[in-house]
Every structure is written in C-alpha cells, then in structure tokens.
Design a protein around this motif. Structure first.
Motif, PDB file in Angstrom:
ATOM      1  N   VAL A  64       0.841  -1.194   0.000  1.00 36.85           N
ATOM      2  CA  VAL A  64       0.000   0.000   0.000  1.00 36.85           C
ATOM      3  C   VAL A  64       0.880   1.249   0.000  1.00 36.85           C
ATOM      4  O   VAL A  64       1.927   1.285   0.638  1.00 36.85           O
ATOM      5  CB  VAL A  64      -0.913   0.011   1.244  1.00 36.85           C
ATOM      6  N   MET A 115       4.326   5.751   7.993  1.00 35.51           N
ATOM      7  CA  MET A 115       5.694   5.327   8.293  1.00 35.51           C
ATOM      8  C   MET A 115       5.691   4.167   9.274  1.00 35.51           C
ATOM      9  O   MET A 115       6.552   3.300   9.224  1.00 35.51           O
ATOM     10  CB  MET A 115       6.477   6.482   8.929  1.00 35.51           C
ATOM     11  N   ALA A 119       1.901   1.782   5.419  1.00 38.00           N
ATOM     12  CA  ALA A 119       2.175   1.887   3.992  1.00 38.00           C
ATOM     13  C   ALA A 119       3.672   1.752   3.752  1.00 38.00           C
ATOM     14  O   ALA A 119       4.476   1.961   4.654  1.00 38.00           O
ATOM     15  CB  ALA A 119       1.665   3.208   3.443  1.00 38.00           C
ATOM     16  N   ARG A 137      11.946  14.985   8.295  1.00 35.53           N
ATOM     17  CA  ARG A 137      11.662  13.780   9.058  1.00 35.53           C
ATOM     18  C   ARG A 137      11.755  12.546   8.165  1.00 35.53           C
ATOM     19  O   ARG A 137      12.403  11.549   8.499  1.00 35.53           O
ATOM     20  CB  ARG A 137      10.240  13.902   9.640  1.00 35.53           C
ATOM     21  N   ALA A 140      15.299  11.884   7.141  1.00 33.94           N
ATOM     22  CA  ALA A 140      16.140  11.436   8.249  1.00 33.94           C
ATOM     23  C   ALA A 140      16.092   9.917   8.404  1.00 33.94           C
ATOM     24  O   ALA A 140      17.107   9.281   8.658  1.00 33.94           O
ATOM     25  CB  ALA A 140      15.707  12.109   9.543  1.00 33.94           C
ATOM     26  N   VAL A 141      14.898   9.345   8.233  1.00 34.50           N
ATOM     27  CA  VAL A 141      14.801   7.903   8.420  1.00 34.50           C
ATOM     28  C   VAL A 141      14.791   7.166   7.089  1.00 34.50           C
ATOM     29  O   VAL A 141      14.615   5.956   7.037  1.00 34.50           O
ATOM     30  CB  VAL A 141      13.540   7.519   9.217  1.00 34.50           C
ATOM     31  N   ASN A 142      14.926   7.944   6.006  1.00 33.08           N
ATOM     32  CA  ASN A 142      15.027   7.327   4.694  1.00 33.08           C
ATOM     33  C   ASN A 142      13.750   6.592   4.282  1.00 33.08           C
ATOM     34  O   ASN A 142      13.786   5.537   3.660  1.00 33.08           O
ATOM     35  CB  ASN A 142      16.210   6.359   4.672  1.00 33.08           C
ATOM     36  N   TYR A 143      12.638   7.167   4.664  1.00 34.74           N
ATOM     37  CA  TYR A 143      11.355   6.566   4.286  1.00 34.74           C
ATOM     38  C   TYR A 143      11.003   7.027   2.874  1.00 34.74           C
ATOM     39  O   TYR A 143      11.119   8.205   2.546  1.00 34.74           O
ATOM     40  CB  TYR A 143      10.266   7.016   5.268  1.00 34.74           C
ATOM     41  N   PRO A 144      10.584   6.074   2.019  1.00 37.13           N
ATOM     42  CA  PRO A 144      10.316   6.409   0.613  1.00 37.13           C
ATOM     43  C   PRO A 144       9.195   7.435   0.461  1.00 37.13           C
ATOM     44  O   PRO A 144       8.114   7.249   1.012  1.00 37.13           O
ATOM     45  CB  PRO A 144       9.874   5.070   0.008  1.00 37.13           C
TER      46      PRO A 144
END
Lengths: 343, 343
Positions: A64, A115, A119, A137, A140-144
């Motif tokens: 998702v 996050m 999804a 943000r 920083a955490v490398n979320y796509p």
DNA sequence: TTGTAGGCGTTATCAC
DNA sequence: GTGATAACGCCTACAA
C-alpha cells in the motif's frame, strides 16, 4: 465483540500446524492437496482475514502507498487521484488517501501512521512551505516518498512537477500574440510554490516582451473558495482595466468570469481570460457559453511518473531521473479574443 | 535502507529498559523526571516513529477509520469527505480514504486491509447492489461499519441515508405547484439504490397528483460523465416535450442544460429543470446565468451521524438509532419558471 | 510433507 | 521507579 479468526484458529479447526496453514494461504508449494483443501475449507468457514499489521511487522511490506493531500476540495487534485489509482492498479499496489485540511499536526500524524507500518511509502501533494519539517523527518529515516507539485529550494527530493514558470510564460505569450498589451495576473496563494512560480513566469514573460506590468496589475488572492469574486470586484473598481487576465487557476477564473458577467462585462469581448489546470471533467457540465482557455496539466503522465518513482524507491533504488518536470499544454477555448490594434 | 528506530534502540541509547521507554512515550506516571528527559532526548535524536502496526497488534486499536468510496469523481462525495474530516477531527480520530473505481475486487482488498488491523472500522459509501458479499463478510466477523447512502433491503445494517423518495416527491410537487403538468424524469444508474429511490419518489408523486407519466417520460442514464449530453439529445428528438425535468443529480442536470442551451432552448423559459444534491461548492464558479434549483442534502448532519455511529460501534455499543434518515431541502435557483395555465 | 521455534515492535503484567 | 517477560498474529528458517 469482534471475532476475527487467526491462522491458529484455522490450524486447530483443520487439525494441522500454523506453518502449514500459512503455506497454503500464501500459495506455496509443498503441501498435500488433501491438506490444502482442508485448510481452505476451515479458512472460509471462519471468515479468515489476514492481519496485515502482523504481516507487515515481519515482512515490512504492505503493498500500500499512502497519499497525503492538503484538501480534497480542489478538482484538479481529485482528478489526479483517479489517475494515480489507475497506474497503481496496473502496478499491483493499492493507494490510500488522507487529507489534513491544512492542519500541519494532522499531516504529521498521517505521515507517522504510514511510516509506522501502514504503507510502504507516501506521495505528498503540493502544499505549503511549512512542510520542511515533514520532509526532513522523512529524509532522516530514509522513508520512501515522492512530492507532487512542490519544490523545496534547498533540498533535493524525488518529485514530479509541472513547469509552472514555463506555462505562465506561454500563456502570456499567447495573449500577446493575440494583440494584448495590458495583461493583469490574478495570483494564487503565494505561500505555495505553485503560485509563486506562475507569478514569476508571468513577470518574466512580460518583461521579455517589454510589457511592464504595473503594481496593481497583480491581483492577489489566497486561492480559497470565493476569492475569485473578490478579485473580480477589485478589478471592476479600477478606472483603467487590462484587456486580458492570466489567472492562477481555472476555479478562480470561473468565479471571476461569473462576477464580471454579472457586472455586465462580456467575455471575451470586454475581457480575455486564460486560466491554468484545464478542468475538463468539470467543464463538461457547465452551462454553455464559456469554454475557458487554459494551460492544461498532463495528469496521466504525472500520475504514472509518481507511481513509478515511489515504487522504485520502495524497492530500494533511486528513481531515475530523481525529478521529472512536465510541460503544460495550451488548451484553446473561447475566452480569449483577438485584439485589433487600435493604436 | 530504511532506518526507523525502535523502542529498543531508544532504550539502549538512553541506558534504560524498553518498559521505561514505553511508559515515557505514552505519558504514563511513575518515571523519574530525569529518566524521562533522557528518553525524550534519545527518541528525538533517533527520529523515533512508533510502529503502529505493532501497537495495533497488541492493543487492537489504531485511532483510524477507513472510508471506502466507489470513486472520488463525484463532487458531492468529496464534499462529504470534507465534512467527515471535520467531525472526525472533533472526535479525535483520523480518516483514511480509498476508492475502488468500481472494481469489486479492489473494494474487498481495501476492506481486508482495514479489517486486518489498519483501521478500527469502516464507512462504506453508497454503491452498487453487488456489495452484499462485502456486507455479509463484515457482519460475519462483527467488524464495525456504517453505510452511507445505501440501503440493503433484507439486511439491517447501521446506515445514514437521505430520504430520496421523499426528496423526489417534493421536487415533483414543487414543479406541479408552479403549474407544470408534463414532467419527465432523467434517472441515474438504476443499479444504485439511490437512483431507484428517486425514480420511485417521482412515480409516486406523479401518481398521487394524477399526472400519469408516459414511458418515454423516463429518460434513463447510467450516471456516468457525459450521460447528460445523451439524455439531452434523446429529449431533443422527441416531438412533444415535457415542460419540466426532474433530474437525478446536479451533474447530469448541468450537462443537459449545456446541451439544451446549445440546441437553442432557453432555461427556464423553454424548459424548467430541477436537480438533486445542490452542489454549492461548484456553483460558485460557474459562469452566471443558471443557478440550478435543486434538492440539497444535509451533508454536515450526515457526516456527523456517520462518525458518531461508527465510533459507538467501535467502542462496542450498538448505535442508537441504528439507522438515521435525513430530509433533503429544496434550494431554489433560477431554473424553474412559473407556467401560466394555457388551458 | 509437516511441525517446531524464534522474532518482528509494541504494550501489559507483575516482580523487584 | 524500574525492568524482566509474555503476549499480539504472522512469516520463515530449520528440523523431523
């Protein structure tokens, strides 16, 4: 009470182990046909629904993508939502949308929701400059994530955008070619990059064409519903009026035309108008007469690019290219007239 | 690579146990101020984002309600989405939306996504009769859900609806009072309960008023974009035309007026038109002239009812009442004229 | 072909 | 005040 069956329940009912059930449910090889049948039987009997939260916990994949809007109000955005849906379906992922109604706190909450395992990545919709914290943000955490219709000057982020500057220039040039010299610009909310860009494009083209716009040739709005009426009234109060308007978007343009019409001005005879967005879906049900000339956005291609980018990010690759820009296309209606030179 | 910190990471960095971290993060008493500070420090340093999937796994609560649409295309629905947002925020829950684009398989997927831990309950939007399997599934496991704008004859489900039959009757009576005798009805997609209801209301009122509609006074559409044009052409081909139209919804009415206008008919002089939905948001930017008379839906109240019902279901209580019906309100525009009696 | 065991990140219980 | 420990439902080695 909620009675959602788990794999364990199925296992008990079918008289096998959890592992076997899991294998069957995930269509893996290595299970006796007989056993498989028993498992499916039990599963449907118990109305089994996989707990995706638990699954996500171990696989860290949900299939998702989250889409975060500022508001569902804008028709151009819901139009784009449909296009995103189409491409997402083709790629086998699902989309869930949320709208933070301009509340930055809500936006953060939704981002965290996504996050935190709801999804695999998010698509952020063009919005205010207050978004920097959110973007930071995510980075920083490398979320796509992929941003649509918004730029961040100092940050290099994956984004899909429209050449708003170029589009605005094109609109001005079009009016100039029709013979217009005195052109005014009705802005959007200048806290949004989109509005700033279109305004800059207007300035640039005017300058290059040697048509210095006066300061009151910039009619500012905040882009909210009803702002077109106000803008129209501002315009009507002036003693000398421009012959043409380049308006931030179609919604405002329609509102203005409505009000100008009410005041007795004819369009395009007394005032030429060009908008931005080309809201075809809506145009189809608007009572005759005005088919607004407008700079159209290639929504299909934008949606496709956004989905492809987010998916490559999710799968761990940098999208290539990192940022894509699409050119608006002039869509002629009947709201701009050829100005006979009177000089 | 994704680098999302967990409670364990914070615990290590702060030099305390997971339990303590959890307590601090959830604002629980019984932690030394000093320790608390250390924990917050570490959390922000690591950009901690709670994993809601894991949390949901143990608490079985997400604070999120899912909303399932057939399509985002309809403006009345996006309008309602905004209202739902407003009430949800007031109640401290969040909303995520999805659209299955008429694909039943997609709808099931989303429902499962929500049931499987992504949301505490769902709001289902008025849709086709093919929804029975979905509803049965939800009822089987006792998952909280509320249906908006759709009835299921044989099933008693929590729902919020509009008195479409009554609204249609009211529209017909209004036209009759203006002097109209020959009234036609343009239907929506009759696979949807909404369209059936409005059609039945039309029939009922006509009958009660002694105005027998001929079979070709029912102009059928499938409710899709562009269907108004077709309906208008059908109407134009007839040798004797009605003096007034009761149209399934505003979108179709606008499309029809557009086409009728193009064919030289004036509204309301040559044809009175009344719609359903009262799309105010859109009306505001439509070039003058026609302000469609329409049966308005009390969206605010409907949204409020839906949110309250789903929340009481989520908290384990049956909503009281189980089903709420709202009355449409006639909103006069300028598309219906008084017909002088010529007999 | 089937089953056992461990762990994903969180909260909750209950000792210390 | 603090910290082990067990669960939540699922998947996946690995062992039988």
């Amino acid at each position: 009470m909620l009675i959602i069956a788990s794999i364990l329940d199925i296992a008990k009912l079918a008289g096998v182990s959890k592992t076997t059930v899991s294998k069957v449910l995930n269509h893996q090889y290595g299970v006796h046909a007989e056993t498989r049948k028993k498992v499916w039987q039990a599963a449907s009997e118990l109305h089994y629904t996989p707990n995706i939260a638990a699954r996500a916990l171990v696989t860290s994949k949900t299939g998702v993508i989250g889409v975060v809007y500022d508001s569902f109000k804008s028709p151009i955005y819901t139009e784009l939502a449909g296009q995103l849906e189409t491409w997402a379906r083709k790629e086998g992922v699902h989309l869930v949308f949320c709208s933070c109604n301009q509340q930055q706190a809500s936006k953060l909450h939704y981002i965290q929701y996504f996050m935190g395992g709801a999804a695999d990545g998010v698509i952020l919709f063009g919005s205010a400059e207050d978004d920097y914290p959110v973007i930071e943000r995510l980075m920083a955490v490398n979320y796509p994530f992929v941003v649509i219709e918004n730029r961040y000057e100092q940050l290099q982020v994956p984004n899909v955008l429209v050449d708003n500057v170029g589009g605005a220039e094109q609109a001005v040039r079009y009016l100039q070619e029709l013979g217009h010299r005195h052109i005014a610009h009705v802005t959007g909310n200048l806290r949004h990059q989109v509005a700033v860009d279109r305004c800059n494009g207007f300035k640039k083209a005017m300058q290059e064409l040697g048509l210095e716009p006066a300061s009151d040739d910039f009619i500012r709005t905040d882009g909210s519903i009803g702002c077109g009426l106000v803008a129209a009234r501002t315009l009507l109060e002036r003693e000398t009026r421009p012959t043409a308007l380049f308006v931030f978007n179609d919604l405002i343009a329609y509102e203005m035309m409505d009000e100008l019409h009410r005041a007795g001005l004819r369009i395009p005879e007394d005032m030429s108008v060009i908008g931005f967005d080309h809201l075809v879906g809506l145009l189809s049900f608007k009572p005759g007469i005005h088919h607004l000339t407008s700079m159209g956005q290639p929504l299909r291609e934008m949606a496709r690019a956004a989905i492809e980018m987010i998916l490559s990010l999710v799968s761990g690759q940098m999208p290539e290219p990192m940022s894509q820009q699409f050119k608006p296309v002039l869509q002629e209606g009947n709201t701009c007239r050829i100005l006979e030179s009177k000089s």
